[in-house]
Design a protein around this motif. Structure first.
Motif, short mmCIF file in Angstrom:
data_model
loop_
_atom_site.label_atom_id
_atom_site.label_comp_id
_atom_site.label_asym_id
_atom_site.label_seq_id
_atom_site.Cartn_x
_atom_site.Cartn_y
_atom_site.Cartn_z
N GLU A 135 -8.79 -4.94 -1.18
CA GLU A 135 -7.50 -4.53 -1.75
C GLU A 135 -7.39 -3.02 -1.87
OE1 GLU A 135 -6.77 -6.62 -5.39
OE2 GLU A 135 -6.23 -8.46 -4.35
N GLY A 136 -8.05 -2.30 -0.95
CA GLY A 136 -7.89 -0.86 -0.87
C GLY A 136 -8.46 -0.09 -2.03
N ILE A 137 -9.52 -0.56 -2.61
CA ILE A 137 -10.13 0.15 -3.72
C ILE A 137 -11.64 -0.07 -3.73
CG2 ILE A 137 -9.84 -1.77 -5.35
CD1 ILE A 137 -9.27 0.31 -7.52
N GLY A 138 -12.37 1.00 -4.10
CA GLY A 138 -13.82 0.88 -4.25
C GLY A 138 -14.63 1.06 -2.99
N GLY A 139 -14.01 1.53 -1.91
CA GLY A 139 -14.75 1.75 -0.68
C GLY A 139 -15.26 3.17 -0.56
N ARG A 140 -15.73 3.52 0.64
CA ARG A 140 -16.23 4.87 0.89
C ARG A 140 -15.10 5.88 1.04
NH1 ARG A 140 -19.20 1.18 3.62
NH2 ARG A 140 -21.47 1.20 3.38
N ALA A 141 -13.94 5.40 1.46
CA ALA A 141 -12.77 6.26 1.70
C ALA A 141 -11.85 6.24 0.48
CB ALA A 141 -12.02 5.78 2.94
N ASP A 194 -9.01 5.53 -2.26
CA ASP A 194 -8.36 4.29 -2.66
C ASP A 194 -6.88 4.30 -2.28
OD1 ASP A 194 -10.74 3.50 -3.77
OD2 ASP A 194 -10.19 4.09 -5.81
N PHE A 195 -6.33 3.10 -2.10
CA PHE A 195 -4.91 2.95 -1.81
C PHE A 195 -4.16 2.30 -2.97
CE2 PHE A 195 -6.47 2.84 2.70
CZ PHE A 195 -5.89 4.04 3.07
N LYS A 196 -4.83 1.49 -3.74
CA LYS A 196 -4.15 0.77 -4.81
C LYS A 196 -3.68 1.75 -5.89
CE LYS A 196 -4.60 -3.48 -7.49
NZ LYS A 196 -5.52 -4.58 -7.87
N GLY A 197 -2.41 1.68 -6.22
CA GLY A 197 -1.85 2.57 -7.21
C GLY A 197 -1.58 3.97 -6.72
N ARG A 198 -1.76 4.22 -5.43
CA ARG A 198 -1.56 5.57 -4.90
C ARG A 198 -0.09 5.76 -4.52
NH1 ARG A 198 -4.90 8.25 0.19
NH2 ARG A 198 -3.80 10.26 0.20
N THR A 199 0.54 6.77 -5.08
CA THR A 199 1.98 6.99 -4.86
C THR A 199 2.28 8.20 -3.99
OG1 THR A 199 2.12 8.31 -6.90
CG2 THR A 199 2.53 5.93 -7.08
N GLU A 256 5.28 7.56 6.62
CA GLU A 256 5.13 8.32 7.86
C GLU A 256 3.72 8.87 8.01
OE1 GLU A 256 7.50 8.75 5.66
OE2 GLU A 256 9.47 8.78 6.61
N VAL A 257 3.17 9.41 6.91
CA VAL A 257 1.80 9.95 6.96
C VAL A 257 0.81 8.83 7.21
CG1 VAL A 257 -0.01 11.06 5.59
CG2 VAL A 257 2.32 11.96 5.53
N ALA A 258 1.00 7.70 6.57
CA ALA A 258 0.10 6.57 6.77
C ALA A 258 0.12 6.11 8.23
CB ALA A 258 0.50 5.42 5.85
N PHE A 259 1.33 6.02 8.80
CA PHE A 259 1.44 5.59 10.19
C PHE A 259 0.74 6.58 11.12
CE2 PHE A 259 3.42 5.52 14.36
CZ PHE A 259 3.48 4.17 14.65
N ALA A 260 0.97 7.88 10.91
CA ALA A 260 0.36 8.90 11.77
C ALA A 260 -1.15 8.89 11.64
CB ALA A 260 0.92 10.27 11.43
N THR A 261 -1.67 8.71 10.43
CA THR A 261 -3.11 8.73 10.21
C THR A 261 -3.77 7.52 10.85
OG1 THR A 261 -2.76 9.88 8.11
CG2 THR A 261 -4.93 8.90 8.48
N ILE A 262 -3.16 6.34 10.70
CA ILE A 262 -3.73 5.15 11.34
C ILE A 262 -3.70 5.29 12.86
CG2 ILE A 262 -3.43 2.66 11.69
CD1 ILE A 262 -2.19 2.58 8.86
N SER A 263 -2.61 5.81 13.38
CA SER A 263 -2.46 5.93 14.84
C SER A 263 -3.43 6.95 15.44
CB SER A 263 -1.03 6.33 15.19
OG SER A 263 -0.10 5.40 14.72
N LYS A 264 -3.51 8.13 14.81
CA LYS A 264 -4.24 9.25 15.41
C LYS A 264 -5.61 9.50 14.78
CE LYS A 264 0.15 11.53 16.44
NZ LYS A 264 0.99 12.73 16.23
N GLN A 282 1.83 0.45 1.53
CA GLN A 282 2.91 0.77 0.61
C GLN A 282 2.96 -0.23 -0.54
OE1 GLN A 282 5.59 3.53 1.21
NE2 GLN A 282 3.54 4.05 1.88
N TYR A 283 2.68 -1.48 -0.23
CA TYR A 283 2.60 -2.52 -1.28
C TYR A 283 1.46 -2.20 -2.27
CZ TYR A 283 1.12 -6.92 -3.37
OH TYR A 283 0.72 -7.90 -4.27
N LEU A 284 0.29 -1.84 -1.73
CA LEU A 284 -0.84 -1.48 -2.59
C LEU A 284 -0.48 -0.30 -3.49
CD1 LEU A 284 -3.96 -1.78 -0.26
CD2 LEU A 284 -3.28 -3.32 -2.10
N GLY A 285 0.24 0.65 -2.94
CA GLY A 285 0.60 1.83 -3.73
C GLY A 285 1.48 1.50 -4.93
#
Length: 224
Positions: A162-168, A170-175, A180-188, A216-219
């Motif tokens: 659920e996007g929390i507690g990993g090495r990278a 966290d996504f949960k609760g992140r606003t 657009e940034v998420a899409f670009a980062t995943i793509s590139k 976005q849902y996690l955020g």
């Protein structure tokens, strides 16, 4: 000898009109007909995707221009739809030459590019707001598909369940992470302290947007 029957008026009309209609259909190219007004978000998203592949090297990201070979396209109310379409189809000779795309792209693809450049040329206040995703990022079915993909490819090693507690991060609760940034980062991918591999060759753009929908849902979720 039996005389031939006189053709009916309908038959005579069809014999006269058929050659003329055939000539018109051969003479008019498919792209000469303007697309319907009011492009959908999916059409704009497809136009942006094609722009990013074919036009960014000359016109800059999102048509911002600056020190690029081609002119700026953002905030250009002087660019009419007819000129945009003509440039895409026929290109331009001379200074800042542009290749013609009319023989490469299909009519629908040209329509998508025209729609996106029309959106770019508007002022920031008039421009379409929100991410140019091909579907509603709040669609529960898309979010669920993104969740499953995230669980398979992103959660285990880097981002955690659920996007929390990993090495990278966290996504949960992140606003602060825009779609657009998420899409670009995943793509590139991403370089630096938090290295991330690019997934643009592994996933389709629609699949990446489904991942974005889940992020976005996690955020929007609160941390326990």
């Amino acid at each position: 000898m039996k005389r031939n029957a006189t053709p009916s008026p309908r038959l005579l009309a069809s014999r006269i009109l058929a050659p003329a209609l055939l000539t018109l259909s051969l003479a008019a190219p498919a792209y000469a007909v303007a697309p319907p007004a009011g492009a959908s978000r999916s059409e704009l998203a497809a136009g942006k995707s094609r722009f990013d592949k074919l036009c960014v090297s000359c016109h800059g990201a999102d048509g911002a221009g600056k020190e690029t070979y081609g002119p700026r396209l953002q905030d250009r109310p002087d660019l009419g739809e007819a000129l945009i379409r003509e440039r895409i189809i026929k290109g331009k000779h001379g200074d800042h030459a542009m290749p013609p795309w009319g023989t490469v792209l299909k009519r629908a693809e040209i329509d998508q590019l025209v729609a996106y450049v029309k959106d770019l040329k508007q002022t920031a206040a008039e421009r379409t707001s929100g991410p140019l995703s091909p579907f509603d990022l709040n669609d529960p079915a898309r979010i669920e598909t993104g969740r499953k993909r995230f669980a398979k490819t992103c959660a285990g090693y880097c981002h955690g369940h659920e996007g929390i507690g990993g090495r990278a991060p966290d996504f949960k609760g992140r606003t602060d992470l825009s779609a657009e940034v998420a899409f670009a980062t995943i793509s590139k991918g991403r370089q630096g302290a938090d290295v991330m591999p690019p997934w643009g060759d592994a996933f389709s753009e629609e699949q990446i947007w489904e991942l974005v929908a889940y992020l976005q849902y996690l955020g929007r979720q609160t941390l326990d």
